[in-house]
Each structure stands twice: as structure tokens, then as C-alpha cells.
Scaffold this motif. Structure first.
Motif, PDB file in Angstrom:
ATOM      1  N   UNK A 103       0.829  -1.205   0.000  1.00 50.02           N
ATOM      2  CA  UNK A 103       0.000   0.000   0.000  1.00 50.02           C
ATOM      3  C   UNK A 103       0.863   1.254   0.000  1.00 50.02           C
ATOM      4  N   UNK A 104       1.979   1.200   0.717  1.00 52.38           N
ATOM      5  CA  UNK A 104       2.906   2.330   0.707  1.00 52.38           C
ATOM      6  C   UNK A 104       3.460   2.551  -0.701  1.00 52.38           C
ATOM      7  N   UNK A 105       3.802   1.479  -1.376  1.00 50.11           N
ATOM      8  CA  UNK A 105       4.340   1.600  -2.734  1.00 50.11           C
ATOM      9  C   UNK A 105       3.316   2.232  -3.676  1.00 50.11           C
ATOM     10  N   UNK A 106       2.062   1.796  -3.567  1.00 54.47           N
ATOM     11  CA  UNK A 106       1.009   2.363  -4.408  1.00 54.47           C
ATOM     12  C   UNK A 106       0.800   3.844  -4.095  1.00 54.47           C
ATOM     13  N   UNK A 109       3.699   5.700  -5.569  1.00 56.46           N
ATOM     14  CA  UNK A 109       3.657   5.685  -7.032  1.00 56.46           C
ATOM     15  C   UNK A 109       2.790   6.801  -7.600  1.00 56.46           C
ATOM     16  N   UNK A 110       1.900   7.351  -6.767  1.00 60.95           N
ATOM     17  CA  UNK A 110       1.083   8.468  -7.233  1.00 60.95           C
ATOM     18  C   UNK A 110       1.924   9.729  -7.446  1.00 60.95           C
ATOM     19  N   UNK A 111       3.090   9.787  -6.810  1.00 57.38           N
ATOM     20  CA  UNK A 111       4.014  10.893  -7.100  1.00 57.38           C
ATOM     21  C   UNK A 111       4.467  10.825  -8.551  1.00 57.38           C
ATOM     22  N   UNK A 247      13.898   2.993  -0.192  1.00 58.17           N
ATOM     23  CA  UNK A 247      14.029   1.898  -1.162  1.00 58.17           C
ATOM     24  C   UNK A 247      12.919   1.958  -2.203  1.00 58.17           C
ATOM     25  N   UNK A 248      11.719   2.290  -1.779  1.00 57.88           N
ATOM     26  CA  UNK A 248      10.606   2.323  -2.729  1.00 57.88           C
ATOM     27  C   UNK A 248      10.703   3.520  -3.662  1.00 57.88           C
TER      28      UNK A 248
END
Length: 462
Positions: A103-106, A109-111, A247-248
Motif C-alpha cells: 500500500x505504501x508503494x502504491x 507511485x502516485x508521485x 528503497x521504494x
């Protein structure tokens, strides 16, 4: 006070099946007739263990809206120019106990979707919703590395728990191999010799925690044919999630070379992206069915944050819960001690009388609370799915109750429908339960016998 009848239920007689030295507080009430049908030492203060979650669930329903969700958001006070965020990125955490690395990655990813390829400023972690220690007073020190004791911090990811693999399929005299999945920004090290089975009984495997999320394994192991997993609680959640964020961002090809800051005050800015947890009813159901400690203690401090409109400690959470239940539900706490929302603390003390008041309030206001469906059901789901005392008729599927277990503690609090179709509320506090040298397979036998006789008697009582 409702009349105490001369029911056929003789608690002292039933207690003969329990090990010597066991302490019991018990209270049962026929709610349809407003009548106490069994009681024993019901005013004694006892360790509630996870039955404490009933109080947490009730207060959450009274203070937070049904639509309440934990929010994790990306904020900024800067502008986006030439694919660059010209300033700081703020990540605001509010204690979401179900937040995951995916969920953090998603969220991050909106950035990229907004055209941001570079952050020129710093990364600010806003965890100001909670202050103070991220563990309750009275949590056992040598359980703090266990995942059920993971700190319910504002910045919470993957339950603040990680896993490593231990390969002890080595010749005697060699060292076990420690395999750490690359996704975890932690260090686990140590020298664990492989020894024969007799020697292994004298060198228990243990873990020592150092700073910066470093874990040192000590002890020895007998040979194992297969590798096995070990799980540990993250000790510094903010540092842990900061490394995962870096890292993400790199995985997303978003350049970041700034500092990671953790100010004490809440941050403001324009919203770039948001993630919301499941709504409150779903969180409460998981908390009660699975006895999820992190949900309980995140809600515990969140309640205080919303009620007092200030950063919350565990102590403020206790004050809020008692104040709300006293004023809104009329519960009399007397000398109750409350240290957390999960029941992990050995400081918690409550009587069966007090807990029964909460159960009565739940039944009386079920049309607005909608809590009954969240309790585990005997022989069906949650922590009552395999309770040996309740897997046969007439108890199976007929008891809905929250369990509570610590070392030496076996509690239940909930409801049953008796033989005559009447609703019965009950509280069982068993503390100081010990069978001495009996092994894991047999130590519960006296408990199973006691509970089976007791609840069958409650079912039959008229």
C-alpha cells in the motif's frame, strides 16, 4: 441489585476440576429476566488479558464514526516544476494498524503519476498523532521481540513485524545459517552452533536487540532437516519505515538525496495522495475475531487523540476510555486499572462485575452499536473456532465471546442463548492457572473439563 437465585450451578464444586491455586472470578446474568444466575468472587480484580478489547471496541464505536478510517497521506508545501518537487515531501501517519508495504508503494507511485521524478528537499515523517512510548506500561520485557508485541506506532507497516529463515541442516559443530529476505531493512546476526539433542536442551535460542533495528541471535540448535522461520517485532518503527520509503522511491526511479526528519509537531501542506484503511467496523471485527493487538492499541490511542484533540499517550488512552465509558455507558470502574487497549499489560486489573456492565450495555444498544457479529463464535471462527470445551452441542455455534489469554490466564466474556431461548451474558476470569510439569498437550485438560461443565450448566439453568 437483582436477586441471586439458588441455581443448580455450584461454582466451588466445578472448580474442583481446576488445578490447585487457580483464581476464578465469574459472573453470569440472564438478561431477559434481569437476574444473576451464577457468581463467584465477581468483585475481585483480575487480569483481563484480551477481553480488554471489548472495552476498546465499545469506546471506538461511541467516539469514532462508523465511517472512520485511518489515513496515510503525502503532503507538501512546495511546487512541482520540471518534474521536480521543489521542497519537502511530508508523509503523515495516523497509526493505521493494517498498512502494508504494498500500500505504501502504491501511495508513493502516485508521485510518479503526478510527474514527480525528483524530490529536491527533505522527507518529513509526521507521526505527531501519538507521543510517548509505543508500548503500554506493564508489557513483559522479554516478549517485546515477539510479533504479538510489535509496537503500535503511528508509522506502522506490515504489522511492524519481519521474518528471517534459520537453516540448521548442518553437521554438528557447524553454525546455523541466517537468511534475511532482502526486502527487510534490518540486520540479524549471531553464532548459533549445531549441537546434539541432549546439549540443545541447555542452550536456549534467544535474541538480543541492539539499536538501529539490529538483532543478535544467541544459543544453539539441534540439527533440523528443514529450514524454519523466525518472526520478530520491529523495535524502531520510524527508522524502519524510513528505510523502506527510500528503497521504494529508488524502485520508482524518484531521485531523493535529502535528509529524513521526524519533527514532534504536526505538519500541514497540500495533499498529493492519500490512502485510507478499512472502515472501523471491519477493523473491530478483525480485532475481536483474531484478537489483533495492534488494531486494539492503535484504536486505544486514536480514541484519546480524537476525544482530547491532542497527541495521545497510552496513559491518555486509559483516561479517555474510562471517562467515556463512565459518562456515556454508566460503567462504574471503581478500582479498575487500565494500561492499554489490547490486554497485553500485566498492570491491567478489572472485575467480572465491571466487564459485565460493558456486555449489558452492548446488548441494550446493539441496534446502534452493531458489535455482536464481531465476537468469535464457538466452533466457527476466530479464537473460539477450536476451543475444546465448546465444540459440541449445545455450546457449539451458541456462544459468542471474546477470549483472553496470557501465561496462566484463560478468560472469556460474552453471550450465549440458553435452552429456553434467553440471552445470558457471562464473564470468566481465570488467573494463576498452572499445571506444573504437564506438557502443552495436556495442560488444558482441566480447563476444558471445567468450561464444558460450567457452560452446559448455564445452558440448562432456569
Amino acid at each position: 441489585m437483582p436477586q441471586i437465585t439458588k441455581a443448580d450451578i455450584s461454582i466451588p464444586t466445578l472448580m474442583n476440576t481446576l488445578p490447585d491455586g487457580t483464581a476464578l472470578g465469574f459472573l453470569a446474568k440472564n438478561l431477559d429476566e434481569n437476574r444473576i444466575i451464577a457468581n463467584y468472587q465477581d468483585s475481585n480484580l483480575m487480569l483481563p488479558a484480551s477481553t480488554q478489547k471489548i472495552l476498546t471496541a465499545l469506546v471506538a464505536k461511541l467516539v469514532l464514526q462508523e465511517q472512520f478510517q485511518f489515513e496515510t497521506s503525502l503532503l507538501t508545501t512546495a511546487k512541482i516544476q520540471n518534474n521536480t518537487l521543489k521542497g519537502n515531501l511530508i508523509i503523515k501517519f495516523t497509526g493505521d494498524p493494517d498498512f502494508t508495504s504494498d500500500q505504501l508503494y502504491k501511495l508513493l507511485s502516485q508521485l510518479k503519476q503526478k510527474g514527480i521524478h525528483k524530490i529536491s528537499g527533505d522527507l518529513i515523517l509526521d507521526t505527531a498523532v501519538f507521543i510517548g512510548h509505543d508500548r503500554g506500561l506493564g508489557w513483559i520485557w522479554n516478549d517485546l521481540t515477539m510479533c504479538f508485541n510489535s509496537p503500535p506506532s503511528a508509522a506502522n507497516i506490515d504489522n511492524n513485524c519481519f521474518y528471517v529463515e534459520l537453516d540448521a541442516n548442518q553437521p554438528i559443530g557447524q553454525l546455523a545459517k541466517i537468511n534475511i529476505p532482502s526486502k527487510y531493512p534490518i540486520q540479524v546476526f549471531g553464532r548459533i552452533p549445531i549441537v546434539n539433542k541432549n546439549e540443545a536442551a541447555f542452550c536456549q535460542l534467544d535474541v538480543i536487540v541492539h539499536d538501529n533495528n539490529r538483532y543478535q541471535l544467541k544459543g544453539c540448535l539441534a540439527p533440523h532437516n528443514k529450514s524454519f522461520g523466525l518472526s520478530f517485532a520491529v523495535q524502531d518503527p520510524n527508522a524502519y519505515i524510513a528505510e523502506i520509503i527510500k528503497r521504494q522511491l529508488a524502485r520508482l526511479n524518484i531521485e531523493f538525496k535529502g535528509k529524513i526528519l521526524q519533527p514532534h509537531n504536526s505538519q500541514k501542506g497540500d495533499i498529493l495522495a492519500q490512502h485510507f484503511s478499512k472502515p472501523l467496523p471491519e477493523l473491530i471485527k478483525k480485532m475481536l475475531k483474531k484478537s489483533d493487538n495492534q488494531i486494539a492499541d492503535s484504536l486505544f490511542r486514536t480514541i484519546a487523540f480524537h476525544y482530547y484533540n491532542r497527541p495521545a499517550t497510552f496513559q491518555l488512552g486509559a483516561k479517555a476510555v474510562e471517562q467515556i465509558l463512565s459518562s456515556k455507558a454508566g460503567i462504574k470502574f471503581k478500582n479498575t486499572i487500565m494500561a492499554d487497549g489490547s490486554g497485553l499489560s500485566r498492570h491491567n486489573l478489572i472485575s467480572a462485575q465491571t466487564m459485565l456492565q460493558a456486555l449489558e450495555y452492548i446488548i441494550q444498544n446493539e441496534n446502534s452499536l452493531h458489535l455482536l457479529d464481531s465476537f468469535p463464535i464457538a466452533g466457527v471462527d476466530g479464537t473460539l473456532s477450536g476451543r475444546g470445551s465448546m465444540i459440541k452441542e449445545p455450546l457449539v455455534k451458541n456462544i459468542s465471546a471474546k477470549t483472553g489469554a496470557l501465561k496462566g490466564v484463560y478468560n472469556l466474556a460474552g453471550f450465549m442463548t440458553n435452552k429456553y431461548g434467553q440471552k445470558v451474558a457471562f464473564v470468566q476470569f481465570i488467573n494463576g492457572y498452572s499445571t506444573g510439569s504437564l506438557d502443552q498437550k495436556t495442560k488444558r485438560a482441566p480447563l476444558v473439563q471445567f468450561e464444558n461443565k460450567l457452560y452446559n450448566a448455564l445452558y440448562q439453568e432456569k
